[in-house]
Scaffold this motif. Structure first.
Motif, PDB file in Angstrom:
ATOM      1  N   LEU A   1       0.389  -0.321   9.288  1.00  0.00           N
ATOM      2  CA  LEU A   1       0.849  -0.519   7.914  1.00  0.00           C
ATOM      3  C   LEU A   1       0.197   0.481   6.963  1.00  0.00           C
ATOM      4  N   GLU A   2      -1.069   0.776   7.191  1.00  0.00           N
ATOM      5  CA  GLU A   2      -1.746   1.763   6.347  1.00  0.00           C
ATOM      6  C   GLU A   2      -1.121   3.146   6.513  1.00  0.00           C
ATOM      7  N   ARG A   3      -0.702   3.476   7.736  1.00  0.00           N
ATOM      8  CA  ARG A   3      -0.057   4.764   7.951  1.00  0.00           C
ATOM      9  C   ARG A   3       1.292   4.827   7.235  1.00  0.00           C
ATOM     10  N   TRP A   4       1.997   3.704   7.199  1.00  0.00           N
ATOM     11  CA  TRP A   4       3.265   3.678   6.468  1.00  0.00           C
ATOM     12  C   TRP A   4       3.024   3.949   4.971  1.00  0.00           C
ATOM     13  N   VAL A   5       1.948   3.373   4.435  1.00  0.00           N
ATOM     14  CA  VAL A   5       1.615   3.619   3.028  1.00  0.00           C
ATOM     15  C   VAL A   5       1.274   5.094   2.830  1.00  0.00           C
TER      16      VAL A   5
ATOM     17  N   ARG B   1       2.594  -0.828  -0.402  1.00  0.00           N
ATOM     18  CA  ARG B   1       1.256  -1.412  -0.270  1.00  0.00           C
ATOM     19  C   ARG B   1       1.135  -2.099   1.077  1.00  0.00           C
ATOM     20  N   ALA B   2      -0.107  -2.379   1.492  1.00  0.00           N
ATOM     21  CA  ALA B   2      -0.374  -3.051   2.758  1.00  0.00           C
ATOM     22  C   ALA B   2      -1.634  -3.887   2.620  1.00  0.00           C
ATOM     23  N   PRO B   3      -1.503  -5.131   2.178  1.00  0.00           N
ATOM     24  CA  PRO B   3      -2.677  -5.988   1.972  1.00  0.00           C
ATOM     25  C   PRO B   3      -3.468  -6.210   3.270  1.00  0.00           C
ATOM     26  N   HIS B   4      -4.773  -6.305   3.133  1.00  0.00           N
ATOM     27  CA  HIS B   4      -5.610  -6.583   4.301  1.00  0.00           C
ATOM     28  C   HIS B   4      -5.348  -7.975   4.858  1.00  0.00           C
TER      29      HIS B   4
END
Length: 376
Positions: free
Chosen positions: A236-240, A247-250
């Motif tokens: 998800l972080e890579r998508w951001v 966004r990609a909440p923890h």
């Protein structure tokens, strides 16, 4: 639209044959879909390697949908400057122009010649730079394309030379030999769905009937992806970072990481399996909404999940059993009867498989065996 088609045509002349197309990903309107997959430039077969196009990002699911033991390479591409919107519980809202691809393939067996290998170990298939087509046999690539009017599904079937795939709206039926690791050889009847059959699964909102992706949700994507060209990273972080998600909440939810033969955290594993394989139909808005059996991951009612729940309609699909799930008794449960069957009039899911997923059935059997209570 004429300008787009003309540009695509000029590019093909410049870059040569369809199987050797370079350059940026191309978009096409609903009235101009190309017959060759290579014209999209999303995935390209070049020099015995299936490569990704410019800006195309591979991804994976925590627990993937079972499709006759096929391995799958999933990708996403968005137009420059476009961004998807995060959704905690549901499918991400992806912008017009988004192209999702899913390539189905099998490892090649050593013998007999032309046979495919049946296994669930796909971690080493894609090493960030492509699929080795000397070791892998491509069968089909499905595209989901986000148009102004909504999502559209397009099935492309790979030719025998693995040079390109060609649009087949009517689908296909293929016969292959499938070799298990114990050298047991069986026949695989591989079904490529028609364009209309794609809607049977992807129209997960039965009221609107509109297609949408199944796996593009936080719970499916929240994992580390190990095979980016520059190494492993949280997906998800890579998508951001790519600009494909706002966004990609923890705290994002996550389904269980699938591993055949793993039974730790049994409840989570079984619910994740039912969610991805059955929940797109068996949910309050899905095609199976009238069944009252809801297998999506957010369902909290044991009754609606099937525990001691009698079927809405009796028939051959029940196998004479009286409840979808009987705690402690998998053999008395309709659910096991249907996921274990390959009879088209009995089996569930109805589409997407012609064989039984042995590891999946075993997981569900163990889960039902461990459920407390009774239906007495």
């Amino acid at each position: 639209m004429k300008r787009l088609i003309t540009a695509a045509g000029i590019s093909l002349l410049v870059f040569g044959c369809a199987g050797d197309v370079a350059g940026p990903v191309q978009r096409f309107g609903t009235d101009s879909y190309p017959q060759s997959l290579s014209q999209w430039r999303v995935v390209l077969a070049r020099d015995d390697v299936l490569e990704l196009g410019e800006g195309v990002l591979p991804y994976d699911l925590n627990t993937p949908l079972f499709t006759d033991y096929a391995h799958k390479l999933r990708t996403i591409w968005m137009p420059p400057g476009a961004t998807g919107s995060y959704n905690e519980a549901g499918i991400f809202e992806l912008p017009v122009g988004t192209i999702l691809s899913k390539t189905f393939y099998y490892p090649k067996a050593r013998e007999p010649a032309g046979a495919l290998l049946r296994n669930e170990i796909s971690a080493a298939d894609f090493a960030g730079d492509g699929l080795d087509l000397n070791r892998m046999q491509l069968l089909e690539t499905r595209l989901l394309v986000r148009q102004e009017s909504g999502w559209d599904a397009l099935p492309y079937i790979w030719d025998a030379q693995q040079k390109d795939a060609h649009l087949e709206i009517a689908g296909d039926l293929q016969r292959h030999q499938l070799v298990a690791r114990d050298s047991d050889v069986s026949e695989l009847i591989y079904v490529v769905p028609t364009r209309n059959e794609c809607a049977a699964c992807h129209a997960s909102d039965h009221t609107s009937g509109k297609l949408q992706p199944i796996g593009i949700a936080a719970r499916h994507l929240n994992k580390e992806y190990e095979h980016y060209a520059d190494g492993a990273a949280p997906q998800l972080e890579r998508w951001v970072a790519q600009g494909y998600l706002d966004r990609a909440p923890h705290s994002a939810p996550a389904n269980a990481l699938w591993q055949a033969g793993a039974f730790d955290d049994l409840e989570h594993r079984a619910r994740s399996y039912l969610d991805v394989n059955c929940g797109h139909c068996h949910n309050p808005q899905g095609a199976a909404d009238t069944s009252g059996l809801f297998l999506n991951s957010t369902e909290t009612s044991a009754r609606r999940l099937g525990v001691c729940k009698p079927p809405i309609a009796a028939g051959r699909g029940t196998g004479g059993r009286f409840a979808s799930i009987v705690p402690g008794a998998p053999d008395a449960s309709i659910l096991i009867h249907r996921v274990d069957s390959t009879d088209p009039g009995v089996m569930m899911p109805e589409l997407g498989r012609t064989s039984t997923h042995e590891a999946g059935v075993e997981l569900l059997r163990r889960w039902i065996t461990a459920l407390p209570g009774s239906c007495g």
